[in-house]
Design a protein around this motif. Structure first.
Motif, mmCIF file in Angstrom:
data_model
loop_
_atom_site.group_PDB
_atom_site.id
_atom_site.type_symbol
_atom_site.label_atom_id
_atom_site.label_comp_id
_atom_site.label_asym_id
_atom_site.label_seq_id
_atom_site.Cartn_x
_atom_site.Cartn_y
_atom_site.Cartn_z
ATOM 1 N N GLN B 31 0.825 -1.208 0.000
ATOM 2 C CA GLN B 31 0.000 0.000 0.000
ATOM 3 C C GLN B 31 0.858 1.256 0.000
ATOM 4 O OE1 GLN B 31 -3.015 -0.021 -0.677
ATOM 5 N NE2 GLN B 31 -3.414 -2.204 -0.421
ATOM 6 N N THR B 32 2.043 1.151 0.619
ATOM 7 C CA THR B 32 2.943 2.303 0.599
ATOM 8 C C THR B 32 3.391 2.588 -0.822
ATOM 9 O OG1 THR B 32 3.685 1.763 2.805
ATOM 10 C CG2 THR B 32 5.089 3.230 1.528
ATOM 11 N N ARG B 34 1.676 1.902 -3.444
ATOM 12 C CA ARG B 34 0.539 2.514 -4.147
ATOM 13 C C ARG B 34 0.367 3.954 -3.724
ATOM 14 N NH1 ARG B 34 -3.928 -2.129 -4.263
ATOM 15 N NH2 ARG B 34 -2.700 -3.589 -5.472
ATOM 16 N N PHE B 35 0.592 4.186 -2.436
ATOM 17 C CA PHE B 35 0.457 5.552 -1.924
ATOM 18 C C PHE B 35 1.426 6.477 -2.647
ATOM 19 C CE2 PHE B 35 1.812 8.908 0.975
ATOM 20 C CZ PHE B 35 0.609 9.441 1.366
ATOM 21 N N ARG B 143 -3.520 2.098 3.191
ATOM 22 C CA ARG B 143 -2.919 3.069 2.292
ATOM 23 C C ARG B 143 -3.104 4.501 2.797
ATOM 24 N NH1 ARG B 143 -5.104 4.068 -3.573
ATOM 25 N NH2 ARG B 143 -5.417 1.837 -3.473
ATOM 26 N N ALA B 147 0.156 3.973 5.426
ATOM 27 C CA ALA B 147 1.243 4.289 4.488
ATOM 28 C C ALA B 147 1.868 5.664 4.753
ATOM 29 C CB ALA B 147 0.749 4.164 3.054
#
Lengths: 364, 260, 314
Positions: B31-32, B34-35, B143, B147
């Motif tokens: 998720q990081t 994606r963040f 996220r 994140a």
């Protein structure tokens, strides 16, 4: 809402940028300090042993560090491959006839001295082999005077430069002594035309000079006991000179047999109011003294050499040789002194004069 | 129920917990990423996290590193010259400040300040159904919440460590001026000659790993809260004790790897 | 399909079909008086998949069963109201139906998707089609009211320009009578306002299904009316509503179907008509208990639920 929160983006921006800028500055400073952006030119040399050589050891030229040892590896043929680099800014100092020389200091830690070739050429190609000072090729380059070996690059060389003229002086004195002995021999054989006393006076002067020289050598040696490194050759010289002298003294046709020959001019000597005898004894004593002091200085050197033993084993050998020579000469002198005739005669002769005189006085 | 069963049950529980935590970690990383790649909305959360964790801890970090630098210089200058190793003071400073204590102390400060804060905040968010509100709105809480905190804490720990180094190494210079004055140029030269790139890289790697550990543990324990407000202080305590333990273990491992 | 017709449709549902379905689900035996009967729209004409399907759901916490053997199809484009005494598992059922609680057994399908088997992206898209109003407001405390409303749109409605976002939010907030300054943090406004804002947050992204957990509690009568009016409007726009409520007004004016829960089990699931005309004493008692909390009407409580006779709000 706190001011800090309203301007959170700005505050955080400054916080981040400042840290990054300071870090980048630090790394750039580190880089320039540690020459990350400079090219190094790598070369090889072959040494017989890796003792006293370590990666990171500096290569110096006239006192400046111009490179470093990067790796040492033992080769198939038991030679030690020393890889080192020369920094970009000093690469023009390197040329075809360059040499490198390992110099160790008594306190441990050494350096490799770079000797520049005499002929101005382009630097050798990277990866080339640069001969060492003591290798055959190095020796040849030195003999052919194709490499500039700066004596003044280190204190030892300077000291040796000082000793050089003194030693040549010693040489002269000793050869004078040899000539003198020949003259004395001739005189004693009655072949010489000049007065014996005059010759002997000359000899006395020469011995005094030798003594002075020895004192000076002593001084210099005292000064340079810490830097004795390349003394070997010179000590060898002294030793061989002394050897010559001793050989001269040992010469069967030389002084000693003449002195001992009862059929010789002993009577003349004895008739000479003991002056000649006194002088001969004086010369011998002086010579003994000189040799003694030379021996002392060599003993000093030897003491020091014992300290250096591990690093310079060959020095001891040469000094030992020198001492053996000196011992040999001393033996000769000793044999002169202990000669029954001289030993028995001279003291008596020294005491005799009054008796002789009185007898003679009375006789007349 | 026999001891064997109990041990078995405890082991299975442990392994499950570990797997769950690992899954959480993987999810945070995912998720990081994606963040970062699709960052548009949560940047404010990230900014605030760096503000709270980084900027607001700067004074504490500066004070500690200045005094630490000073102490090392004073002790070093009284001890090292006795062995004729005065020059080693720079190596000692670099080992202590850059390699070891800089990253570790910074991380401990961040754990104490922000680790607890994050655990408490996330715990409260769970209790007040804010997390559920994110889930049900289709905003992935990992996220959106974890994140930016993960990035913020990691970044802040790294930056604080850089400041720690700067203050520690420069602070020692200021103190040197009182004890044994040497010119700044000479000091910098000595320092820069002793400082290697590996030192810097090791320090940076450590602070990044430590920051990630702090953020993961704090968010994990925060989200472990289920219903009761009484779980929140427990989560905060766990995040500190667990966090510091993990930091010290990680420090040992990284130092070991560095020397191998 | 006309919304007005809808309340009547369950009556026309084929009971046999319901039985088949129940049989398929392993439910109660096919019997007219079966306690659980799934109302299904006329599939002969146009088979409408359920908005939300719960199959064999059981949820437990701390060793206690909260929900047991719940199998329900929540019909699309209709309003289902979940009723039951406190502790009967209403909120849990709602959250399970919304995919917030993963059931221990059984599975949920929301708009045809099982959230526990959906990928991240799919799940996100699915969530964006749902709205949920929590019993407590569950507003994000670290954001202003306005940010609470814009955040879901920022995530899911990239198509909206910031102007239209503002316009949309202002319109909704205006319709619901929450005109206070939206820059304030949730902690600084009253519980009622928070509730309204959380309601706006749930509907701001045009959900297809709206889950409501006691939407009108802590909201004063006037604002509750506005909220109900809005819900009616949403229903007219074919949005599926699933509500847990004690509020007789919501039940009477919006409900098409009613689920009666007791001790974690579905006691009865049927159309409002069916339930309100039920003469089972247990259901009657539960509804009386539940609705009496909000209703002051002292007549027949079941009459209250009957939209045909109810004049409470009009």
């Amino acid at each position: 809402m706190k001011l800090r929160y309203r301007f959170a983006n700005q505050v955080v921006g400054v916080f981040v940028i400042l840290a990054v800028a300071l870090t980048v500055a630090l790394i750039v400073l580190m880089g320039s300090n540690q020459r990350w952006f400079k090219k190094n030119f790598y070369y090889h040399s072959y040494f017989t042993t890796a003792s006293d050589i370590a990666p990171g050891m500096p290569i110096t030229f006239r006192g400046f560090t111009i490179g470093k040892v990067t790796a040492i590896t033992l080769q198939e043929d038991n030679n030690v491959d020393v890889e080192f680099y020369i920094q970009e800014e000093f690469i023009d100092k390197a040329n075809e006839d360059s040499l490198i020389q390992l110099v160790t200091s008594p306190l441990g830690g050494g350096q490799i001295i770079f000797h520049q070739g005499r002929m101005a050429t382009d630097p050798p190609p990277e990866g080339a082999v640069i001969p060492t000072y003591d290798s055959k090729q190095g020796l040849r380059l030195r003999e052919e005077n194709r490499v500039i070996v700066l004596r003044s690059t280190d204190a030892i060389a300077q000291a040796l430069d000082q000793i050089d003229p003194i030693l040549s002086n010693v040489d002269l004195v000793l050869s004078n002594l040899a000539v003198l002995t020949d003259d004395l021999n001739a005189t004693l054989r009655g072949e010489a035309s000049g007065p014996v006393a005059g010759i002997l006076a000359g000899a006395e002067g020469a011995v005094a000079e030798l003594e002075q020289t020895v004192v000076r050598v002593n001084q210099v040696l005292d000064d340079t006991t810490e830097q004795i490194n390349s003394l070997l050759g010179e000590v060898e010289g002294i030793a061989s000179n002394l050897g010559e002298t001793t050989a001269a003294l040992r010469d069967p046709t030389g002084l000693v047999p003449m002195l001992l020959d009862p059929k010789g001019s002993l009577a003349t000597l004895l008739d000479d109011d003991n002056v000649l005898f006194d002088q001969i004894v004086g010369i011998i004593a002086d010579l003994e003294l000189s040799i003694g002091s030379l021996q002392e200085s060599i003993a000093d050197v030897e003491n020091f050499t014992e300290y250096l033993n591990t690093t310079q084993p060959q020095l001891t050998g040469i000094l030992e040789e020198g001492r053996q020579t000196l011992d040999a000469s001393q033996d000769v002198i000793e044999s002169l002194r202990n000669n029954p005739l001289l030993r028995g005669g001279i003291p008596e002769a020294q005491e005799q004069p009054s008796t002789f005189e009185s007898i003679r006085d009375e006789a007349f | 129920m026999g001891a064997i069963e109990r041990i078995g049950a405890a082991t299975i529980g442990r392994v499950r917990g570990l797997l769950y935590a690992l899954g959480f970690m993987v999810d945070v990383f995912k998720q990081t990423f994606r963040f970062v790649t699709r960052r548009k909305v949560g940047s404010r959360v990230l900014t605030m996290q760096v503000l709270f964790t980084g900027v607001e801890a700067l004074s504490v970090v500066a004070t500690i590193s200045l005094s630490l630098g000073a102490v090392i210089v004073i002790q070093g200058l009284s001890l090292l010259p006795q062995f004729g190793q005065g020059q080693l003071i720079f190596d000692v400073l670099i080992i202590v400040i850059t390699r070891e204590l800089g990253p570790l102390l910074t991380a401990v400060i961040v754990t104490a300040r922000s680790g607890t804060a994050i655990s408490t905040e996330l715990g409260n968010m769970v209790i007040s159904h804010e997390i559920e509100a994110y889930v049900v709105t289709g905003i992935n809480p990992i996220r959106h919440i974890v994140a930016p905190r993960f990035i913020g804490v990691t970044l802040s720990t790294l930056l604080l460590n850089l400041y720690f180094n700067i203050f520690g190494l420069l602070g020692s210079f200021v103190v040197t001026q009182f004890v044994n004055p040497i010119p700044l140029g000479e000091y910098l030269n000595g320092m820069l000659a002793s400082l290697s790139l590996t030192d810097v890289v090791s320090s940076v790697v450590k602070s990044i790993v430590f920051g990630a550990i702090i953020a993961l543990i704090a968010t994990y324990h925060g989200l472990q809260v289920e219903r009761a407000t009484t779980e929140i202080p427990v989560a905060a305590i766990r995040s500190v004790s667990h966090g510091i333990t993990m930091l010290i273990i990680a420090n040992a491992i990284i130092t070991l790897v560095y020397y191998i | 399909m006309e919304p007005d017709d809808r309340p009547d449709e369950p009556e026309s549902a084929d009971p046999g079909q319901a039985e088949d379905l129940l049989a398929a689900l392993g439910g109660a035996p096919a019997d007219d008086t079966a306690p659980v009967s799934a109302p299904i729209e006329d599939r002969v004409v146009e088979p409408e998949p359920p908005a939300c399907r719960l199959v064999g759901i059981a949820v437990a916490a701390d060793g206690h069963d909260i929900l047991q053997e719940v199998s329900i199809d929540l019909p699309a484009h209709a309003c289902t109201v979940i009723m039951g005494p406190s502790g009967s598992g209403k909120s849990t059922l709602l959250k399970t139906a919304a995919g917030l609680i993963v059931p221990d057994t059984g599975y949920v399908e929301i708009l045809g998707t099982d959230p526990s088997h959906a990928g991240d992206r799919e799940l996100e898209r699915l969530r964006a089609r749902n709205g949920f109003v929590f019993q407590d407001d569950a507003l994000w405390q670290n954001l202003s009211l306005l940010q609470n409303l814009t955040l879901p749109l920022q995530y899911h409605r990239h198509d909206l320009a910031s102007d239209s976002v503002t316009e949309r939010i202002n319109r909704l907030v205006g319709e619901l009578g929450a005109t206070r300054r939206l820059e304030m943090r949730p902690a600084n406004v009253s519980a009622g306002e928070r509730k309204i804002i959380s309601f706006v947050r749930a509907i701001v992204g045009d959900p297809e299904i709206l889950f409501l957990d006691e939407p009108t509690t802590s909201v004063d009568g006037e604002h509750a009316d506005l909220m109900i009016r809005k819900l009616k409007e949403l229903k007219e726009h074919n949005i599926t509503l699933v509500a847990v409520t004690h509020d007789a007004r919501i039940a009477s004016q919006l409900a098409d179907y009613v689920i009666v829960l007791k001790e974690g089990r579905v006691l009865r699931f049927g159309s409002l008509h069916e339930i309100s005309r039920s003469n089972e004493p247990e259901i009657e008692r539960i509804l009386t208990d539940v609705l009496s909390e909000t209703a002051t009407y002292d007549g027949d409580i079941l009459e209250l639920l009957d939209p045909d006779t109810n004049t409470y709000l009009t």
